[in-house]
Design a protein around this motif. Structure first.
Motif, short mmCIF file in Angstrom:
data_model
loop_
_atom_site.label_atom_id
_atom_site.label_comp_id
_atom_site.label_asym_id
_atom_site.label_seq_id
_atom_site.Cartn_x
_atom_site.Cartn_y
_atom_site.Cartn_z
N CYS A 24 5.14 1.65 -66.31
CA CYS A 24 4.81 2.56 -67.65
C CYS A 24 3.38 2.25 -68.17
O CYS A 24 2.75 3.31 -68.40
N GLU A 25 3.08 1.11 -68.40
CA GLU A 25 1.67 0.51 -68.85
C GLU A 25 0.65 1.07 -67.93
O GLU A 25 -0.50 1.57 -68.23
N GLY A 28 1.66 5.20 -66.20
CA GLY A 28 1.96 6.32 -67.27
C GLY A 28 3.41 6.88 -66.97
O GLY A 28 3.65 7.81 -67.43
N ALA A 29 4.14 5.99 -66.13
CA ALA A 29 5.52 6.49 -65.88
C ALA A 29 6.16 6.67 -67.38
O ALA A 29 6.09 5.83 -68.26
N ARG A 30 7.48 7.15 -67.32
CA ARG A 30 8.42 7.29 -68.40
C ARG A 30 9.72 6.63 -67.87
O ARG A 30 10.45 7.12 -67.02
N GLU A 31 10.29 5.60 -68.41
CA GLU A 31 11.58 4.92 -68.15
C GLU A 31 12.52 6.12 -68.83
O GLU A 31 12.75 6.34 -70.00
N VAL A 32 13.69 6.46 -67.79
CA VAL A 32 14.56 7.33 -68.16
C VAL A 32 15.89 6.81 -68.21
O VAL A 32 17.00 7.37 -68.63
N PHE A 48 12.56 5.81 -63.51
CA PHE A 48 11.16 6.30 -63.81
C PHE A 48 10.89 7.79 -63.82
O PHE A 48 11.31 8.26 -62.44
N LEU A 50 7.32 9.80 -63.16
CA LEU A 50 5.95 9.48 -62.83
C LEU A 50 5.47 10.94 -62.41
O LEU A 50 5.74 11.27 -61.10
N TRP A 54 10.53 10.94 -59.27
CA TRP A 54 11.46 10.07 -59.44
C TRP A 54 11.51 8.82 -58.82
O TRP A 54 11.67 8.82 -57.60
#
Length: 145
Positions: A24-25, A28-32, A48, A50, A54
């Motif tokens: 994430c940091e 730039g991925a997003r945890e889902v 995640f 990205l 997936w």
């Protein structure tokens, strides 16, 4: 039957929170999703997104050793310095890279704490093949192909 592409990539990691910070940091991925006590698979896992990928991080024993086996994520060349800075800020082991031929595209290689190798690559398959063809043509003596 026809395969349409890659569904997801799973990384087995010792510390899910540390991996979540990296993804994430650092990237730039997003945890889902976080199974957190609702294990539907082999162990606790986080999902995640990205870019269009997936990614899965699953709790378990890390790789015993490092290798060149890796996954490469596509980035713009102009973004590589900022990516490097974010990853360095997280204490990631950034590698010196490998020799490249002109036109192949720039890359940034790094290991996570579980011995997975990642690459951020600024180039396409078409660019890589064209660069290799040009290098091969330059190495072939004139008139002998």
């Amino acid at each position: 039957m026809s395969v349409r592409g890659i569904s997801h990539v799973t990384f087995v990691v010792a510390d899910l929170e540390r991996t979540a910070r990296l993804l994430c940091e650092g990237l730039g991925a997003r945890e889902v999703y976080d199974s957190a006590g609702r294990e539907h698979s082999l162990s606790r896992e986080k999902f995640f997104v990205l870019g269009d990928a997936w990614l899965v991080a699953m709790q378990g024993a890390p790789l015993a050793e490092r290798s060149y086996r890796h996954v490469a994520f596509a980035v713009d060349a102009a973004d590589l310095p900022a990516c490097r800075a974010r990853l360095q800020g997280l204490g990631v082991d950034i590698l010196p890279g490998r020799g490249r031929i002109e036109g192949e595209g720039a890359s940034l290689y790094f290991h996570d704490d579980d011995n997975h190798l990642f690459e951020l690559h600024a180039g396409t398959l078409d660019e890589r093949l064209a660069a290799y063809a040009a290098a091969d043509a330059a190495a072939t003596p004139s008139g002998r192909g």
